[in-house]
Design a protein around this motif. Structure first.
Motif, PDB file in Angstrom:
ATOM      1  N   THR A 272       5.405  78.800 -17.191  1.00 40.92           N
ATOM      2  CA  THR A 272       6.013  79.934 -17.887  1.00 40.92           C
ATOM      3  C   THR A 272       5.592  81.255 -17.259  1.00 40.92           C
ATOM      4  O   THR A 272       4.445  81.417 -16.824  1.00 40.92           O
ATOM      5  CB  THR A 272       5.651  79.932 -19.384  1.00 40.92           C
ATOM      6  N   ASP A 273       6.520  82.185 -17.252  1.00 39.43           N
ATOM      7  CA  ASP A 273       6.240  83.537 -16.774  1.00 39.43           C
ATOM      8  C   ASP A 273       6.007  84.501 -17.927  1.00 39.43           C
ATOM      9  O   ASP A 273       5.835  85.708 -17.707  1.00 39.43           O
ATOM     10  CB  ASP A 273       7.413  84.045 -15.921  1.00 39.43           C
ATOM     11  N   ALA A 274       6.007  83.997 -19.147  1.00 39.14           N
ATOM     12  CA  ALA A 274       5.755  84.834 -20.320  1.00 39.14           C
ATOM     13  C   ALA A 274       4.286  85.252 -20.360  1.00 39.14           C
ATOM     14  O   ALA A 274       3.443  84.673 -19.668  1.00 39.14           O
ATOM     15  CB  ALA A 274       6.116  84.071 -21.588  1.00 39.14           C
ATOM     16  N   PRO A 275       3.939  86.259 -21.158  1.00 41.89           N
ATOM     17  CA  PRO A 275       2.518  86.584 -21.346  1.00 41.89           C
ATOM     18  C   PRO A 275       1.762  85.334 -21.786  1.00 41.89           C
ATOM     19  O   PRO A 275       2.244  84.589 -22.653  1.00 41.89           O
ATOM     20  CB  PRO A 275       2.547  87.647 -22.446  1.00 41.89           C
ATOM     21  N   LYS A 276       0.598  85.099 -21.213  1.00 44.97           N
ATOM     22  CA  LYS A 276      -0.074  83.826 -21.475  1.00 44.97           C
ATOM     23  C   LYS A 276      -1.570  83.946 -21.255  1.00 44.97           C
ATOM     24  O   LYS A 276      -2.065  84.850 -20.588  1.00 44.97           O
ATOM     25  CB  LYS A 276       0.494  82.733 -20.571  1.00 44.97           C
ATOM     26  N   ASP A 277      -2.267  82.986 -21.854  1.00 42.89           N
ATOM     27  CA  ASP A 277      -3.702  82.845 -21.657  1.00 42.89           C
ATOM     28  C   ASP A 277      -4.017  81.359 -21.725  1.00 42.89           C
ATOM     29  O   ASP A 277      -3.221  80.571 -22.257  1.00 42.89           O
ATOM     30  CB  ASP A 277      -4.470  83.616 -22.735  1.00 42.89           C
ATOM     31  N   MET A 278      -5.157  80.977 -21.182  1.00 46.43           N
ATOM     32  CA  MET A 278      -5.552  79.571 -21.184  1.00 46.43           C
ATOM     33  C   MET A 278      -7.056  79.466 -21.384  1.00 46.43           C
ATOM     34  O   MET A 278      -7.827  80.244 -20.814  1.00 46.43           O
ATOM     35  CB  MET A 278      -5.143  78.887 -19.873  1.00 46.43           C
ATOM     36  N   TRP A 279      -7.463  78.499 -22.183  1.00 43.45           N
ATOM     37  CA  TRP A 279      -8.885  78.215 -22.410  1.00 43.45           C
ATOM     38  C   TRP A 279      -9.099  76.716 -22.250  1.00 43.45           C
ATOM     39  O   TRP A 279      -8.621  75.931 -23.051  1.00 43.45           O
ATOM     40  CB  TRP A 279      -9.308  78.676 -23.801  1.00 43.45           C
ATOM     41  N   ILE A 280      -9.799  76.337 -21.198  1.00 44.32           N
ATOM     42  CA  ILE A 280     -10.221  74.953 -21.008  1.00 44.32           C
ATOM     43  C   ILE A 280     -11.617  74.841 -21.623  1.00 44.32           C
ATOM     44  O   ILE A 280     -12.563  75.452 -21.143  1.00 44.32           O
ATOM     45  CB  ILE A 280     -10.245  74.563 -19.517  1.00 44.32           C
ATOM     46  N   VAL A 281     -11.721  74.066 -22.690  1.00 41.76           N
ATOM     47  CA  VAL A 281     -12.931  74.060 -23.516  1.00 41.76           C
ATOM     48  C   VAL A 281     -13.954  73.087 -22.931  1.00 41.76           C
ATOM     49  O   VAL A 281     -13.698  71.871 -22.876  1.00 41.76           O
ATOM     50  CB  VAL A 281     -12.596  73.677 -24.963  1.00 41.76           C
ATOM     51  N   PRO A 282     -15.106  73.581 -22.495  1.00 35.00           N
ATOM     52  CA  PRO A 282     -16.120  72.695 -21.915  1.00 35.00           C
ATOM     53  C   PRO A 282     -16.543  71.600 -22.895  1.00 35.00           C
ATOM     54  O   PRO A 282     -16.703  71.844 -24.091  1.00 35.00           O
ATOM     55  CB  PRO A 282     -17.290  73.648 -21.622  1.00 35.00           C
ATOM     56  N   HIS A 283     -16.666  70.385 -22.368  1.00 34.29           N
ATOM     57  CA  HIS A 283     -17.184  69.219 -23.108  1.00 34.29           C
ATOM     58  C   HIS A 283     -16.229  68.683 -24.173  1.00 34.29           C
ATOM     59  O   HIS A 283     -16.527  67.667 -24.796  1.00 34.29           O
ATOM     60  CB  HIS A 283     -18.531  69.535 -23.763  1.00 34.29           C
ATOM     61  N   ALA A 284     -15.105  69.317 -24.409  1.00 35.12           N
ATOM     62  CA  ALA A 284     -14.194  68.870 -25.471  1.00 35.12           C
ATOM     63  C   ALA A 284     -13.318  67.720 -24.978  1.00 35.12           C
ATOM     64  O   ALA A 284     -12.767  67.761 -23.879  1.00 35.12           O
ATOM     65  CB  ALA A 284     -13.326  70.024 -25.949  1.00 35.12           C
ATOM     66  N   THR A 285     -13.180  66.692 -25.829  1.00 35.73           N
ATOM     67  CA  THR A 285     -12.264  65.590 -25.565  1.00 35.73           C
ATOM     68  C   THR A 285     -10.922  65.907 -26.227  1.00 35.73           C
ATOM     69  O   THR A 285     -10.683  67.035 -26.654  1.00 35.73           O
ATOM     70  CB  THR A 285     -12.849  64.273 -26.085  1.00 35.73           C
ATOM     71  N   PRO A 294     -16.187  75.601 -33.329  1.00 36.62           N
ATOM     72  CA  PRO A 294     -15.277  76.224 -34.296  1.00 36.62           C
ATOM     73  C   PRO A 294     -15.279  77.744 -34.257  1.00 36.62           C
ATOM     74  O   PRO A 294     -14.232  78.383 -34.364  1.00 36.62           O
ATOM     75  CB  PRO A 294     -15.789  75.710 -35.649  1.00 36.62           C
ATOM     76  N   GLY A 295     -16.466  78.333 -34.104  1.00 32.39           N
ATOM     77  CA  GLY A 295     -16.545  79.789 -34.097  1.00 32.39           C
ATOM     78  C   GLY A 295     -15.828  80.409 -32.929  1.00 32.39           C
ATOM     79  O   GLY A 295     -15.051  81.374 -33.089  1.00 32.39           O
ATOM     80  N   GLU A 296     -16.063  79.887 -31.742  1.00 34.24           N
ATOM     81  CA  GLU A 296     -15.412  80.433 -30.548  1.00 34.24           C
ATOM     82  C   GLU A 296     -13.912  80.167 -30.576  1.00 34.24           C
ATOM     83  O   GLU A 296     -13.109  81.018 -30.158  1.00 34.24           O
ATOM     84  CB  GLU A 296     -16.039  79.822 -29.294  1.00 34.24           C
ATOM     85  N   TYR A 297     -13.522  79.013 -31.079  1.00 30.67           N
ATOM     86  CA  TYR A 297     -12.102  78.676 -31.205  1.00 30.67           C
ATOM     87  C   TYR A 297     -11.408  79.707 -32.092  1.00 30.67           C
ATOM     88  O   TYR A 297     -10.363  80.259 -31.728  1.00 30.67           O
ATOM     89  CB  TYR A 297     -11.964  77.282 -31.802  1.00 30.67           C
ATOM     90  N   THR A 298     -11.996  79.984 -33.233  1.00 33.36           N
ATOM     91  CA  THR A 298     -11.415  80.943 -34.175  1.00 33.36           C
ATOM     92  C   THR A 298     -11.329  82.327 -33.554  1.00 33.36           C
ATOM     93  O   THR A 298     -10.301  83.009 -33.657  1.00 33.36           O
ATOM     94  CB  THR A 298     -12.244  80.995 -35.463  1.00 33.36           C
ATOM     95  N   ARG A 299     -12.377  82.750 -32.885  1.00 30.74           N
ATOM     96  CA  ARG A 299     -12.389  84.089 -32.266  1.00 30.74           C
ATOM     97  C   ARG A 299     -11.308  84.205 -31.197  1.00 30.74           C
ATOM     98  O   ARG A 299     -10.600  85.227 -31.127  1.00 30.74           O
ATOM     99  CB  ARG A 299     -13.768  84.377 -31.662  1.00 30.74           C
ATOM    100  N   ARG A 300     -11.171  83.195 -30.365  1.00 33.29           N
ATOM    101  CA  ARG A 300     -10.188  83.271 -29.284  1.00 33.29           C
ATOM    102  C   ARG A 300      -8.759  83.262 -29.814  1.00 33.29           C
ATOM    103  O   ARG A 300      -7.891  83.979 -29.288  1.00 33.29           O
ATOM    104  CB  ARG A 300     -10.409  82.126 -28.292  1.00 33.29           C
ATOM    105  N   GLU A 314      -7.376  92.960 -34.746  1.00 34.84           N
ATOM    106  CA  GLU A 314      -8.450  92.402 -33.930  1.00 34.84           C
ATOM    107  C   GLU A 314      -9.715  92.274 -34.752  1.00 34.84           C
ATOM    108  O   GLU A 314     -10.086  93.180 -35.481  1.00 34.84           O
ATOM    109  CB  GLU A 314      -8.705  93.270 -32.707  1.00 34.84           C
ATOM    110  N   ARG A 315     -10.375  91.110 -34.628  1.00 37.46           N
ATOM    111  CA  ARG A 315     -11.632  90.887 -35.346  1.00 37.46           C
ATOM    112  C   ARG A 315     -12.808  91.214 -34.447  1.00 37.46           C
ATOM    113  O   ARG A 315     -12.720  91.131 -33.230  1.00 37.46           O
ATOM    114  CB  ARG A 315     -11.730  89.438 -35.830  1.00 37.46           C
TER     115      ARG A 315
END
Length: 316
Positions: A272-285, A294-300, A314-315
């Motif tokens: 996609t060429d739309a505005p975007k972001d990606m987070w590959i979460v370390p150690h997550a299956t 959970p905290g970082e997930y919620t913040r992001r 914005e929090r």
């Protein structure tokens, strides 16, 4: 008849018959709906999903339906009003493979705590919705257009809608992204969705059953065309739909995901060429990114939405 002639006739026939039998077994295994348990599995107090599940059982909700007059096409969803009835923020949440709305309670509470109205459908052939065979989002994507319109009718034309999904639900909202969406849809968040149904099924056949894509997947596709009216080619897929997407989208995926491999997230991000972001979460299956942190997930999630949902703040 000489043995050579018998083998010349019999070998292809045996191969074709064997292929058809194996493909039919694969189709039933992968596509047949799972029965809803009379008693949902108990979530223990030490689970990161416990609070959300307890909240879901107690919070006031309304049952919404699509196609209510047609028992064979009836689809249900659960609408949870925001704490502030004047809120214009809304989220529509898509669950995973062989799941149901209740499985998304943790995600729903994340948004509800942030002031969102929440709609949680049971997708076709899941939960309390009708259907015998799972469509992996290929048809569900069209139902979400109806859910979006129902949300707009409820909250008014100035509402601001987010689409969110995990696993099959993540793929579903990516497939929705390529449709002609109303302006009220402001952003999409997908968590560990697959790049296409064919890619995911090919991967699972190889990993689980040590079977090649050919000749089995074309036969499975043919069965699906007869059963659900749609083949498993990639004319509709997360990738093909993302090529048409214009909405901001946040891709989340576990770095250790071996069910929907992480490379699929990267392929989707690049599509996609739309505005975007990606987070590959370390150690997550698979589907465990929230549980991993959970905290970082919620913040992001909230930080992403603050950029694209005007009513979002914005929090810290």
């Amino acid at each position: 008849m000489k043995l050579k002639k018998v083998l010349q006739i019999g070998a292809p026939l045996a191969f074709s018959t064997g292929t058809a039998v194996v493909s039919a077994i694969l189709y039933q295994y992968a596509f047949k709906r799972a029965d809803v348990p009379a008693q949902p599995p108990r979530i223990t107090a030490d689970s990161p999903y416990y609070v959300g599940d307890q909240w879901y059982q107690q919070v006031a909700k309304e049952k919404w339906q699509l196609n209510p007059s047609d028992p064979e096409q009836q689809i249900q969803g659960f609408y949870i009003p925001a704490k502030d009835p004047d809120s214009k923020k809304a989220v529509i949440i898509s669950h995973g493979y062989k799941g149901e709305a209740r499985n998304m309670a943790g995600s729903a509470k994340l948004f509800w705590d942030d002031g969102y109205h929440v709609l949680m459908p049971d997708n076709r052939s899941h939960g309390g919705s009708a259907g015998k065979y799972i469509n992996f989002g290929l048809l569900d994507r069209l139902d979400y257009l109806d859910w979006i319109n129902k949300m707009i009718a409820r909250l008014g034309p100035d509402c601001e809608i987010v689409l969110y999904g995990i696993s099959m639900g993540g793929a579903t909202v990516m497939m929705v992204s390529g449709e002609e969406l109303p302006s009220q849809v402001k952003a999409i968040i997908e968590d560990c969705g697959y790049s296409s149904v064919t890619e995911e099924l090919t991967y699972q056949m190889r990993v689980q059953f040590h079977l090649p894509k050919w000749p089995f997947l074309p036969v499975v596709s043919g069965i699906n065309r007869i059963t659900l009216g749609i083949s498993l080619n990639d004319s509709v897929s997360s990738i093909s739909q993302l090529h048409k997407n214009t909405r901001p989208i946040f891709f989340i995926h576990g770095a250790e995901d071996t069910y929907v491999p992480t490379y699929m997230c990267i392929d989707c991000f690049n599509a996609t060429d739309a505005p975007k972001d990606m987070w590959i979460v370390p150690h997550a299956t698979h589907a465990s990114s929230y549980a991993t942190d959970p905290g970082e997930y919620t913040r992001r999630v909230q930080r992403f939405l603050a950029k694209y949902v005007p009513a979002e703040k914005e929090r810290d």
